[in-house]
Design a protein around this motif. Structure first.
Motif: not given
Length: 575
Positions: A215, A217, A491-492
């Protein structure tokens, strides 16, 4: 030969098909690097094309040393495995001329690759290209300047995972560029071309780095480059009290007819003090415009010191490449009271210029001066070993806006997930009066999104203080952090479309979001990074200038926002 580590999902395989040394990387059952060439050409001998034997000499935890016996002679390779990537480097068996590396990276099919583009020779001189993307198969032909790309390359892999190819610990060597050779393969390429460059026997090459993340992050928080660089020399950095991150005003980018006049520079210093900025940067012109530059510089430094502001100066690197001239100039800066120097126009990552940068960092550290490099390559972790490097360019930033090449919003929305993976960048954010196709809140958000311990703000500080438009955000600018204790990608976020980060400084959190598209964009903040309880949130949105709202939030809330096209959002959260 397979190299693994219990703390890493990755494994590295070394093989020698018909004598040709190859390496590959997998994450579980997913192939990250297909079997790809390894080795180098040193003087007239190619190492890695006639391998007879490989043996692990040392294998402790995540670190391996592999001995490779080739018909041309023996050499060693070092490997490191991390929870979020792997890296290797060569130990050169002899000195002489390093003609090329055979090292290649076979990229997964159906991947999308992000790279920086500029349609002229400046692309690989200054790394100041805009970040864009293509399919991995088209990389050899996508660029009008040819198949050679700068670092890093960032790949969006099938299945929503990510990989970056870059290097770490670039010392005594030429900078790695990547040539797309076809069949989804890129090979290490050097500025020197067929001429090669000098190396010493036993020398370590830079690390060839593969970052891997499931991801964004994890990608943004990858710590490999820092971990792969040596710690500072204690004798050179016994006292680091002079190394102070901070915010700077800068007169060059908004220069007018009174540019670099002493009275005007003092106005900037007064404004810096009012905004609680730490530095002023005297850019190109101070040496040629002032009749007695040293007397005037001493006066400016004294004036700034009285207002608790320190002074940086600019100089073309071509005037600093002779060590004796460099040292005399740096000694004069110290006598005047200067805190740091910005040097420019290296315009190459050939070994000669890499050696200049490292020599410059050592010479300035010996004099307790901080450094900002411009006209240079992206970082490879130099500031770990030489912590007086506060920032460097190697990025397409807002100085292009006055040159009629305004920065698009999608470039900004890509940067946290591409160029900034390598380290700090002197983008010079916050150009409100020349914001290009972005908004006021977008420009404000850049100050929080982009990491630079020397954060040089583009906007004229006198304008900020005198125009009522900016009055609502002055308290934010006065308390703007430039270093961070924690960063989370929210998120997004999508590369080039939406960059949403939450960053903590002490007990305060800041959320910064930018829309990289020309359509309105929905964003939902779920502040689960907060401690339990109620928190005060100051929200800064786009509207007629800056729109500020205060509200109370909790970690379990879901706050919905609509960002206008190319817009932005900043939220300060405190108890």
């Amino acid at each position: 030969m397979r190299l693994t580590h219990a703390g890493s999902p990755l494994s590295v395989v070394l093989s020698a098909e018909n004598g040709a040394l190859n390496w590959s990387v997998t994450a579980g059952h997913k192939a990250l690097i297909a079997p790809s060439a390894a080795g180098f050409q040193l003087n007239n001998a190619s190492f890695g094309l006639a391998v007879e034997q490989m043996e692990v000499l040392h294998g402790a935890g995540s670190k391996y040393t592999v001995a490779v016996k080739d018909r041309q002679g023996a050499f060693n390779m070092e490997f490191r495995l991390f929870k979020d990537g792997c890296a290797f480097r060569y130990i050169l068996p002899a000195g002489g001329q390093l003609m090329k590396e055979l090292t290649a990276f076979g990229m997964p099919a159906e991947s999308r690759v992000w790279f920086f583009e500029r349609t002229n020779a400046w692309k690989l001189k200054s790394y100041a290209g805009w970040w864009t993307h293509t399919t991995v198969d088209s990389l050899p032909v996508i660029s009008p300047t040819g198949p050679v790309q700068g670092k890093p390359l960032v790949l969006e892999l099938p299945g929503r995972s990510y990989m970056a190819i870059t290097e770490a610990a670039l010392y005594n060597y030429s900078g790695m560029r990547l040539e797309a050779t076809g069949n989804r393969m890129v090979q290490v390429n050097f500025t020197e071309g067929n001429a090669g460059f000098h190396v010493d026997a036993g020398q370590l090459t830079p690390w060839r780095v593969i970052m891997y993340a499931t991801d964004l992050n994890s990608l943004v928080n990858n710590g490999m480059i820092r971990a792969l660089n040596p710690q500072p020399d204690a004798s050179l950095y016994r006292d680091v009290s002079y190394i102070r991150p901070g915010k700077a005003v800068w007169s060059w980018i908004t220069r007018k007819e009174n540019y670099m006049q002493p009275a005007e520079e003092k106005r900037f210093i007064d404004a810096a003090a009012a905004l609680k900025f730490d530095y002023t940067l005297l850019d190109e012109g101070w040496e040629t415009i002032w009749p007695d530059k040293w007397e005037q510089l001493t006066d400016i430094c004294r004036y700034a010191e009285e207002r608790k502001v320190k002074v940086w100066v600019w100089r073309d690197s071509k005037l600093l490449r002779n060590p004796r001239q460099r040292d005399l100039f740096l000694d004069s800066l110290v006598q005047c009271g200067v805190a740091g120097i910005k040097t420019d126009f290296m315009n190459s990552e050939a070994r000669e210029l890499i050696d200049f940068e490292i020599g410059f960092l050592k010479a300035t550290a010996a004099r307790r001066l901080m450094v900002n490099f411009h006209g240079c390559h992206a970082p490879t972790g130099e500031s770990v070993t030489y912590p007086n490097e506060m920032t460097r360019e190697g990025i397409r930033g807002l100085e292009l806006n006055p040159m009629n090449e305004p920065i698009p919003a999608w470039h900004n929305a890509a940067l946290p997930f591409t160029r900034f993976l390598c380290g700090h960048g002197d983008y010079t954010p916050g150009f409100f009066t020349n914001k290009g196709p972005t908004t006021y809140a977008h420009q404000l958000a850049l100050m929080y999104l982009f990491n630079s311990p020397f954060q040089c703000v583009a906007e004229n500080p006198v304008t900020i203080l005198n125009d009522p438009l900016y009055a609502p955000i002055i308290p934010l600018l006065q308390t703007l952090p430039v270093t961070w204790d924690e960063t989370r990608v929210l998120e997004g976020s999508e590369i080039g479309e939406l960059a949403a980060l939450a960053k903590r400084s002490g007990k305060e959190w800041y959320v910064a979001v930018i829309n990289g598209t020309d359509q309105p964009r929905e964003f939902t903040l779920r502040p689960d990074f907060l401690p339990r309880g109620r928190h005060r949130a100051l929200v800064v949105k786009d509207g007629n200038g800056f729109v500020l709202e205060e509200q109370t939030i909790r970690r379990q809330d879901a706050l919905k926002f609509t960002l206008p096209p190319t817009g932005g959002l900043v939220i300060r959260i405190s108890r």
